[in-house]
Motif scaffolding. Structure first.
Motif, PDB file in Angstrom:
ATOM      1  N   ILE A  66       0.853  -1.190   0.000  1.00  0.00           N
ATOM      2  CA  ILE A  66       0.000   0.000   0.000  1.00  0.00           C
ATOM      3  C   ILE A  66       0.885   1.234   0.000  1.00  0.00           C
ATOM      4  O   ILE A  66       1.710   1.419   0.898  1.00  0.00           O
ATOM      5  CB  ILE A  66      -0.939   0.008   1.219  1.00  0.00           C
ATOM      6  CG1 ILE A  66      -1.904  -1.179   1.151  1.00  0.00           C
ATOM      7  CG2 ILE A  66      -1.726   1.311   1.273  1.00  0.00           C
ATOM      8  CD1 ILE A  66      -2.822  -1.288   2.348  1.00  0.00           C
ATOM      9  N   PRO A  99      -3.065   5.125   2.061  1.00  0.00           N
ATOM     10  CA  PRO A  99      -4.509   4.922   2.257  1.00  0.00           C
ATOM     11  C   PRO A  99      -5.190   6.173   2.801  1.00  0.00           C
ATOM     12  O   PRO A  99      -4.555   7.025   3.410  1.00  0.00           O
ATOM     13  CB  PRO A  99      -4.535   3.818   3.319  1.00  0.00           C
ATOM     14  CG  PRO A  99      -3.342   4.139   4.179  1.00  0.00           C
ATOM     15  CD  PRO A  99      -2.327   4.850   3.301  1.00  0.00           C
ATOM     16  N   LEU A 120      -7.408   3.619  -1.722  1.00  0.00           N
ATOM     17  CA  LEU A 120      -6.085   2.992  -1.692  1.00  0.00           C
ATOM     18  C   LEU A 120      -5.288   3.333  -2.932  1.00  0.00           C
ATOM     19  O   LEU A 120      -5.744   3.140  -4.056  1.00  0.00           O
ATOM     20  CB  LEU A 120      -6.210   1.462  -1.597  1.00  0.00           C
ATOM     21  CG  LEU A 120      -6.853   0.863  -0.345  1.00  0.00           C
ATOM     22  CD1 LEU A 120      -6.974  -0.645  -0.510  1.00  0.00           C
ATOM     23  CD2 LEU A 120      -6.046   1.201   0.900  1.00  0.00           C
ATOM     24  N   GLU A 121      -4.076   3.871  -2.706  1.00  0.00           N
ATOM     25  CA  GLU A 121      -3.060   3.894  -3.753  1.00  0.00           C
ATOM     26  C   GLU A 121      -2.179   2.681  -3.484  1.00  0.00           C
ATOM     27  O   GLU A 121      -1.640   2.545  -2.377  1.00  0.00           O
ATOM     28  CB  GLU A 121      -2.196   5.152  -3.664  1.00  0.00           C
ATOM     29  CG  GLU A 121      -2.838   6.432  -4.148  1.00  0.00           C
ATOM     30  CD  GLU A 121      -1.860   7.583  -4.090  1.00  0.00           C
ATOM     31  OE1 GLU A 121      -0.720   7.419  -4.577  1.00  0.00           O
ATOM     32  OE2 GLU A 121      -2.215   8.629  -3.533  1.00  0.00           O
ATOM     33  N   VAL A 122      -2.034   1.799  -4.447  1.00  0.00           N
ATOM     34  CA  VAL A 122      -1.318   0.552  -4.186  1.00  0.00           C
ATOM     35  C   VAL A 122      -0.194   0.337  -5.202  1.00  0.00           C
ATOM     36  O   VAL A 122      -0.194   0.904  -6.305  1.00  0.00           O
ATOM     37  CB  VAL A 122      -2.277  -0.665  -4.219  1.00  0.00           C
ATOM     38  CG1 VAL A 122      -3.413  -0.495  -3.227  1.00  0.00           C
ATOM     39  CG2 VAL A 122      -2.814  -0.903  -5.631  1.00  0.00           C
ATOM     40  N   LYS A 147       0.839  -1.984  -7.691  1.00  0.00           N
ATOM     41  CA  LYS A 147       0.082  -3.004  -8.424  1.00  0.00           C
ATOM     42  C   LYS A 147       0.855  -4.308  -8.599  1.00  0.00           C
ATOM     43  O   LYS A 147       0.249  -5.364  -8.817  1.00  0.00           O
ATOM     44  CB  LYS A 147      -0.342  -2.445  -9.783  1.00  0.00           C
ATOM     45  CG  LYS A 147      -1.327  -1.280  -9.661  1.00  0.00           C
ATOM     46  CD  LYS A 147      -1.664  -0.665 -11.010  1.00  0.00           C
ATOM     47  CE  LYS A 147      -2.599   0.527 -10.842  1.00  0.00           C
ATOM     48  NZ  LYS A 147      -2.914   1.185 -12.129  1.00  0.00           N
ATOM     49  N   TYR A 157       0.339  -5.772  -4.703  1.00  0.00           N
ATOM     50  CA  TYR A 157      -0.979  -5.871  -4.075  1.00  0.00           C
ATOM     51  C   TYR A 157      -1.781  -7.037  -4.659  1.00  0.00           C
ATOM     52  O   TYR A 157      -1.901  -7.173  -5.873  1.00  0.00           O
ATOM     53  CB  TYR A 157      -1.757  -4.568  -4.255  1.00  0.00           C
ATOM     54  CG  TYR A 157      -2.911  -4.428  -3.275  1.00  0.00           C
ATOM     55  CD1 TYR A 157      -2.713  -3.857  -2.028  1.00  0.00           C
ATOM     56  CD2 TYR A 157      -4.188  -4.870  -3.604  1.00  0.00           C
ATOM     57  CE1 TYR A 157      -3.759  -3.726  -1.131  1.00  0.00           C
ATOM     58  CE2 TYR A 157      -5.244  -4.745  -2.711  1.00  0.00           C
ATOM     59  CZ  TYR A 157      -5.017  -4.178  -1.473  1.00  0.00           C
ATOM     60  OH  TYR A 157      -6.051  -4.059  -0.573  1.00  0.00           O
ATOM     61  N   ASP A 159      -7.839  -6.936  -0.061  1.00  0.00           N
ATOM     62  CA  ASP A 159      -9.099  -6.205   0.169  1.00  0.00           C
ATOM     63  C   ASP A 159      -9.940  -6.913   1.228  1.00  0.00           C
ATOM     64  O   ASP A 159     -10.534  -6.271   2.108  1.00  0.00           O
ATOM     65  CB  ASP A 159      -9.905  -6.096  -1.131  1.00  0.00           C
ATOM     66  CG  ASP A 159      -9.413  -4.971  -2.032  1.00  0.00           C
ATOM     67  OD1 ASP A 159      -8.390  -4.346  -1.689  1.00  0.00           O
ATOM     68  OD2 ASP A 159     -10.044  -4.726  -3.078  1.00  0.00           O
ATOM     69  N   ARG A 166     -11.973   1.368  -2.505  1.00  0.00           N
ATOM     70  CA  ARG A 166     -11.781   1.840  -3.873  1.00  0.00           C
ATOM     71  C   ARG A 166     -10.293   2.046  -4.143  1.00  0.00           C
ATOM     72  O   ARG A 166      -9.598   2.693  -3.355  1.00  0.00           O
ATOM     73  CB  ARG A 166     -12.519   3.165  -4.088  1.00  0.00           C
ATOM     74  CG  ARG A 166     -14.030   3.040  -4.109  1.00  0.00           C
ATOM     75  CD  ARG A 166     -14.693   4.406  -4.050  1.00  0.00           C
ATOM     76  NE  ARG A 166     -14.073   5.349  -4.979  1.00  0.00           N
ATOM     77  CZ  ARG A 166     -14.153   6.676  -4.854  1.00  0.00           C
ATOM     78  NH1 ARG A 166     -14.830   7.193  -3.843  1.00  0.00           N
ATOM     79  NH2 ARG A 166     -13.570   7.466  -5.722  1.00  0.00           N
ATOM     80  N   HIS A 167      -9.825   1.490  -5.245  1.00  0.00           N
ATOM     81  CA  HIS A 167      -8.436   1.679  -5.662  1.00  0.00           C
ATOM     82  C   HIS A 167      -8.379   2.893  -6.598  1.00  0.00           C
ATOM     83  O   HIS A 167      -9.144   2.964  -7.564  1.00  0.00           O
ATOM     84  CB  HIS A 167      -7.915   0.434  -6.372  1.00  0.00           C
ATOM     85  CG  HIS A 167      -7.781  -0.746  -5.461  1.00  0.00           C
ATOM     86  ND1 HIS A 167      -6.600  -1.434  -5.296  1.00  0.00           N
ATOM     87  CD2 HIS A 167      -8.671  -1.355  -4.625  1.00  0.00           C
ATOM     88  CE1 HIS A 167      -6.769  -2.422  -4.434  1.00  0.00           C
ATOM     89  NE2 HIS A 167      -8.038  -2.385  -4.011  1.00  0.00           N
TER      90      HIS A 167
END
Length: 458
Positions: A385, A388, A402-404, A406, A409, A414, A434-435
């Motif tokens: 993450i 958040p 969420l900024e993840v 990719k 993650y 979730d 929500r991403h």
């Protein structure tokens, strides 16, 4: 746009560095005069006093400050009209005085102030918890505050203006039309590299880290979440640092345990918390053992109500806009059974600083969940993450943005988060995850992990 701002925005970066430094030297004139150096010497001696000696000094300063406000502020003269000011002879007499709040001060600011705006040092409060407020300090007040802050840092090995520091703050130092990815400017007046908190995106982060590695600061200070963003990027990408700071000094935002651990792990030094405010509140600082102490020379803290952690402050460095029994909106928990710390300092110990009243969300039963507890909800997720944010519009529902990373993650994370926050907020809570590509920062440059937009709580 003013002429100076227009000139700055259209100048090359090396000229902007000169302008930033020139501004720094001008500020130094109101911060580092004779009073500053005298107060630094005083604080070194004050640390060695016994608790009773410190409390006696605090009591004497309190009585002198009350009399100053009564004599020089028409607001306090009227507020205390039914009080025999000469009967205020000891610290316990503070409860004879009425409580004031931000709206009272703001609405009567001209009567509260004891000095003219010209020649004063201004402190600006934010408008996130209400209307903004401009308070005035005398140059002597500001010098004492800077001496207190620098003394706190010197205790743990960092000497301001003699050693290099990297600062993450909300200064608008980057022109909107800039194309070069140079998101920092140098203030030679304080050996300070100022980093913009507005441009901390995943794409830009590597340039920040490269700059830090080149600058090699002795300390890092400023917005807590901005520093955590950088530390998280360094750890995710296994970047080797070519420097090790003496210390990290977060400001402006509530410290979380997980964030402290991250900063200490990545930068290899201790994080030392502090409490003050733009209004000019008294200081609480961490010692070398990372225990929070009330700085008794700076003012008085008391609880708003007997069973409440909300504090009232009386600050001895607010002669321009006196703050006496001021309801600042922050909460603290004190250790009432112990004042003696392993560091050797004998002063009241603070167990925890809860921060502003909006630094919490509500469980389904109406209980408050602090930002510190919310941050812990993400600690079991592997380093995937980036950032958040939890938003609450009404009790019984939260939205998690969420900024993840990719690549790291996984979809099951979730489900882990949903389960974690159901346990925190209560069964039946609607949890929306929500991403997003990017979570915007506030106008101040700060990043808010939580947003409490609940209108009415029954």
């Amino acid at each position: 746009m003013g002429l100076l701002e227009k000139l700055y925005d259209n100048s090359p970066i090396f000229i902007q560095n000169i302008m930033v430094s020139a501004s720094g030297y001008l500020r130094n004139r109101t911060r580092y005069g004779k009073v500053y150096y005298e107060y630094r010497e005083f604080l070194e001696k004050f640390d060695k006093l016994t608790l009773n000696e410190k409390l006696k000094f605090q009591e004497e300063e309190f009585i002198e400050f009350i009399n100053y406000a009564f004599k020089n502020s028409s607001f306090y003269k009227e507020l205390y009209r039914d009080i025999d000011i000469h009967s205020i002879k000891k610290m316990s007499d503070i409860k004879k005085l009425p409580i004031v709040d931000k709206e009272m001060i703001r609405a009567n600011i001209n009567q509260v102030n004891t000095i003219e705006r010209k020649g004063a040092v201004e402190g600006h409060t934010g408008g996130t918890t209400g209307k903004s407020l401009v308070v005035l300090m005398t140059p002597e007040d500001m010098m004492k505050r800077m001496a207190m802050l620098d003394h706190f840092k010197a205790r743990v090995g960092f000497e301001h203006r003699k050693m290099k520091r990297a600062t993450f703050n909300g200064k608008h130092i980057i022109p909107p039309n800039q194309r070069k990815r140079v998101f920092w400017r140098y203030n030679s007046a304080c050996k300070q590299m100022i980093y913009s908190s507005f441009h901390l995106t995943e794409e830009n982060m590597k340039f920040y880290v490269e700059s830090l590695n080149e600058f090699q600061p002795d300390a890092i200070d400023g917005f807590f979440m901005s520093m955590c963003d950088v530390a998280g990027y360094i750890e995710r990408h296994n970047i080797k640092l070519r420097f090790q700071p003496v210390a990290i000094f977060p400001t402006s935002e509530t410290l979380t345990d997980s964030g402290r651990e991250l900063l200490e792990r990545v930068f290899g030094c201790k994080v030392y918390d502090q409490y003050a405010s733009s209004e000019g509140a008294p200081f609480v600082t961490e010692c070398e053992k990372q225990v929070l102490h009330v700085e008794l020379a700076s003012g008085v803290f008391e609880h708003f109500e007997e069973n409440s952690d909300e504090v009232l402050v009386t600050s001895f460095t607010t002669h321009g806009t006196p703050l006496i029994r001021y309801r600042i909106g922050d909460s603290m928990t004190f250790d009432l059974d112990n004042t003696r710390c392993m560091c050797g300092t004998d002063s009241p110990i603070v167990k925890a600083i809860q921060g502003r009243k909006l630094d919490f969300l509500y469980a389904t039963n109406g209980a408050k969940i602090t930002v510190v507890n919310i941050a812990n909800g993400f600690k079991n997720i592997p380093n995937a993450i980036i950032r958040p944010q939890i938003i609450q519009e009404e009790i019984g529902e939260i939205t998690i943005l969420l900024e993840v990373d990719k690549k790291r993650y996984k979809p099951e994370y979730d489900e882990m988060l949903e389960d974690e926050f159901l346990h925190k907020f209560g069964k039946g809570t609607k949890i929306n995850i929500r991403h997003v590509e990017e979570i915007p920062r506030e106008k101040s440059g700060k990043f808010r992990m939580i947003k409490n937009n609940v209108k009415v709580v029954n």
